[in-house]
Motif scaffolding. Structure first.
Motif, PDB file in Angstrom:
ATOM      1  N   VAL A 198       0.861  -1.216   0.036  1.00 38.02           N
ATOM      2  CA  VAL A 198       0.214  -0.073  -0.164  1.00 38.02           C
ATOM      3  C   VAL A 198       0.917   1.291   0.023  1.00 38.02           C
ATOM      4  CG1 VAL A 198      -1.879   1.143   1.217  1.00 38.02           C
ATOM      5  CG2 VAL A 198      -1.960  -1.205   1.026  1.00 38.02           C
ATOM      6  N   LYS A 199       2.052   1.302   0.863  1.00 37.13           N
ATOM      7  CA  LYS A 199       3.007   2.275   0.841  1.00 37.13           C
ATOM      8  C   LYS A 199       3.659   2.610  -0.538  1.00 37.13           C
ATOM      9  CE  LYS A 199       4.402   2.349   5.570  1.00 37.13           C
ATOM     10  NZ  LYS A 199       5.258   1.629   6.637  1.00 37.13           N
ATOM     11  N   ALA A 200       3.611   1.613  -1.518  1.00 40.20           N
ATOM     12  CA  ALA A 200       4.182   1.610  -2.634  1.00 40.20           C
ATOM     13  C   ALA A 200       3.072   2.218  -3.749  1.00 40.20           C
ATOM     14  CB  ALA A 200       4.672   0.297  -3.376  1.00 40.20           C
ATOM     15  N   LEU A 201       1.948   1.727  -3.348  1.00 37.30           N
ATOM     16  CA  LEU A 201       0.906   2.368  -4.159  1.00 37.30           C
ATOM     17  C   LEU A 201       0.883   4.021  -4.057  1.00 37.30           C
ATOM     18  CD1 LEU A 201      -1.518   2.179  -6.048  1.00 37.30           C
ATOM     19  CD2 LEU A 201      -2.875   1.461  -4.412  1.00 37.30           C
ATOM     20  N   VAL A 202       0.792   4.378  -2.854  1.00 36.50           N
ATOM     21  CA  VAL A 202       0.405   5.766  -2.432  1.00 36.50           C
ATOM     22  C   VAL A 202       1.525   6.561  -2.662  1.00 36.50           C
ATOM     23  CG1 VAL A 202      -1.179   5.284  -0.337  1.00 36.50           C
ATOM     24  CG2 VAL A 202       1.354   5.827   0.294  1.00 36.50           C
ATOM     25  N   ASP A 203       2.839   5.968  -2.869  1.00 36.59           N
ATOM     26  CA  ASP A 203       3.949   6.762  -3.305  1.00 36.59           C
ATOM     27  C   ASP A 203       3.855   6.976  -4.790  1.00 36.59           C
ATOM     28  OD1 ASP A 203       5.009   6.950  -0.681  1.00 36.59           O
ATOM     29  OD2 ASP A 203       6.529   5.348  -1.030  1.00 36.59           O
ATOM     30  N   PHE A 204       3.270   5.934  -5.596  1.00 39.99           N
ATOM     31  CA  PHE A 204       3.301   5.847  -6.925  1.00 39.99           C
ATOM     32  C   PHE A 204       2.319   7.123  -7.157  1.00 39.99           C
ATOM     33  CE2 PHE A 204       0.930   4.823 -10.638  1.00 39.99           C
ATOM     34  CZ  PHE A 204       1.746   4.993 -11.755  1.00 39.99           C
ATOM     35  N   MET A 205       1.164   6.945  -6.569  1.00 41.50           N
ATOM     36  CA  MET A 205       0.055   7.980  -6.706  1.00 41.50           C
ATOM     37  C   MET A 205       0.447   9.249  -6.701  1.00 41.50           C
ATOM     38  SD  MET A 205      -2.996   5.586  -4.806  1.00 41.50           S
ATOM     39  CE  MET A 205      -4.411   7.046  -4.975  1.00 41.50           C
ATOM     40  N   ALA A 206       1.258   9.536  -5.379  1.00 41.45           N
ATOM     41  CA  ALA A 206       1.744  11.052  -5.348  1.00 41.45           C
ATOM     42  C   ALA A 206       2.621  11.411  -6.349  1.00 41.45           C
ATOM     43  CB  ALA A 206       2.173  10.879  -4.000  1.00 41.45           C
TER      44      ALA A 206
END
Ligand SMILES: Cc1ncc(COP(=O)(O)O)c(C=O)c1O
Length: 361
Positions: free
Chosen positions: A346-354
């Motif tokens: 999930v951290k990897a996803l939110v980093d990508f989204m930002a």
């Protein structure tokens, strides 16, 4: 190895230690000199595994003794029909709370057998909330009240148990089973297709109050009869042996993780992280669901401009974040973050989204 973070809604990611164990014992299982898929389901080793898996599941969910646990087939979809066949008489009223596409399907599949009544629906608000209890019209003579604790497509979850009074409560837990503790004693039936939080597809888990299996129901073949299945240890015919074995490994993994209290903490933390990323994106990302009904398991979101969708999908996949395309009924994206998704994913996803928002905002 290029295993990625898999956000598929189902069949969904399985815990890696489970896959590793399955790989290690694929050719020879439990000294059987054959794989689990190649031995009789009536043999000692398989029956012992089946009993152990039920015991582990009972511990995880704290299933009371007056409930049977069944391992069935036909997917959750078959249960939309099989449940009325078993616990309602022909044409009897059966009530439904409809909060998304799966609840709608449950109603339409039950219609040949019962007078399926919509006790409450949030369709008018495009399935973005749960209905307030004072808006329900439940028939006290209904055979059961059916609801979908978590709507996989719309990302709407009940965070409190509906009170169905004396009418048995039936929950389609397909996409939220084992994600947190649940008070089984409040239910007539809990059922779930396996392919999200339990194991591979091909298996349906059911926890059913024994007294409901005494209802006459409707004319049906023995294979569709819950009481007959319970009597035969869910082995009226050949069960999906590989799926059952993998489900058993997942139950053990969940116990090692600290059980459902621990999973609930993790799942809530994962969901909070993702919703915060959406809500704090200055409108670049949006989730339409009322905060009180936001799912911990399936998080749909749209981008501020749908023309960016294909770039988002292409780049996220390249970044090792798989299966984020939303369901066509809702559009945009959907991240399914079941038990097997670690917080790192999930951290990897939110980093990508930002990063994506920065580059395209
Ligand atoms: C809530 C819910 N119910 C039912 C189903 C249907 O399950 P199956 O494909 O096992 O029939 C799904 C599948 O995604 C689901 O999410």
């Amino acid at each position: 190895m290029s295993r990625a973070y898999n956000f598929s809604a189902g069949p969904a990611a399985l815990p890696e230690p489970v896959l590793e164990q399955a790989r290690d014992e694929l050719l020879e299982w439990k000294g059987e000199r054959a794989s689990v898929m190649e031995v009789s389901h009536r043999g000692k080793a398989f029956v012992a595994m089946a009993e152990e898996s039920e015991a582990d599941l009972r511990t995880l969910l704290a299933v009371p003794d007056d409930y049977a646990v069944l391992f069935l087939q036909g997917g959750a979809t078959q249960q939309f029909a099989q449940i009325p066949l078993n616990i309602a008489t022909p044409g009897q009223a059966a009530d439904y709370l409809v909060t998304g596409a799966w609840g709608q399907k449950a109603v339409s599949e039950a219609k040949p057998y019962v007078n399926a009544r919509i006790a409450a629906s949030t369709e008018e608000g495009r399935f973005t909330d749960v209905p307030d209890a004072d808006s329900w019209s439940v028939d006290p003579a209904a055979a059961y009240l059916h609801y979908t604790p978590n709507e996989t497509i719309h990302g709407v979850e009940f965070h409190a148990l509906p009170d169905s009074g004396d009418v048995p409560l039936v929950g389609d837990f397909s996409s939220t089973i084992l994600s947190r503790p649940v008070d089984v004693s409040k239910f007539g039936i809990i059922y779930a297709g396996a392919q999200k939080n339990i194991g591979p597809s091909g298996l349906v888990l059911m926890v059913i109050r024994r007294e409901l299996m005494e209802r006459s129901g409707q004319a049906r073949a023995k294979i569709l009869n819950f009481a007959a299945q319970a009597k035969e240890g869910s082995m009226l015919n050949t069960p999906p042996t590989l799926s059952w074995y993998l489900a058993g490994l997942v139950f053990k993994w969940l116990r090692e993780q600290g059980g459902l209290e621990a999973m609930a903490k993790r799942n809530q933390a994962k969901a909070d992280l993702l919703y915060a990323a959406i809500d704090n994106s200055g409108g670049f990302y949006r989730n339409p669901v009322a905060p009180r009904a936001r799912s911990w398991m399936n998080v749909p979101f749209t981008l501020k401009d749908a023309a960016l969708d294909s770039a988002f999908l292409k780049e996220s996949e390249a970044a090792g974040l798989l299966a984020l395309k939303g369901h066509r009924a809702v559009g945009g994206m959907r991240a399914s973050i079941y038990n097997a998704m670690p917080i790192e994913g999930v951290k990897a996803l939110v980093d990508f989204m930002a990063d994506f928002a920065r580059r395209n905002g």
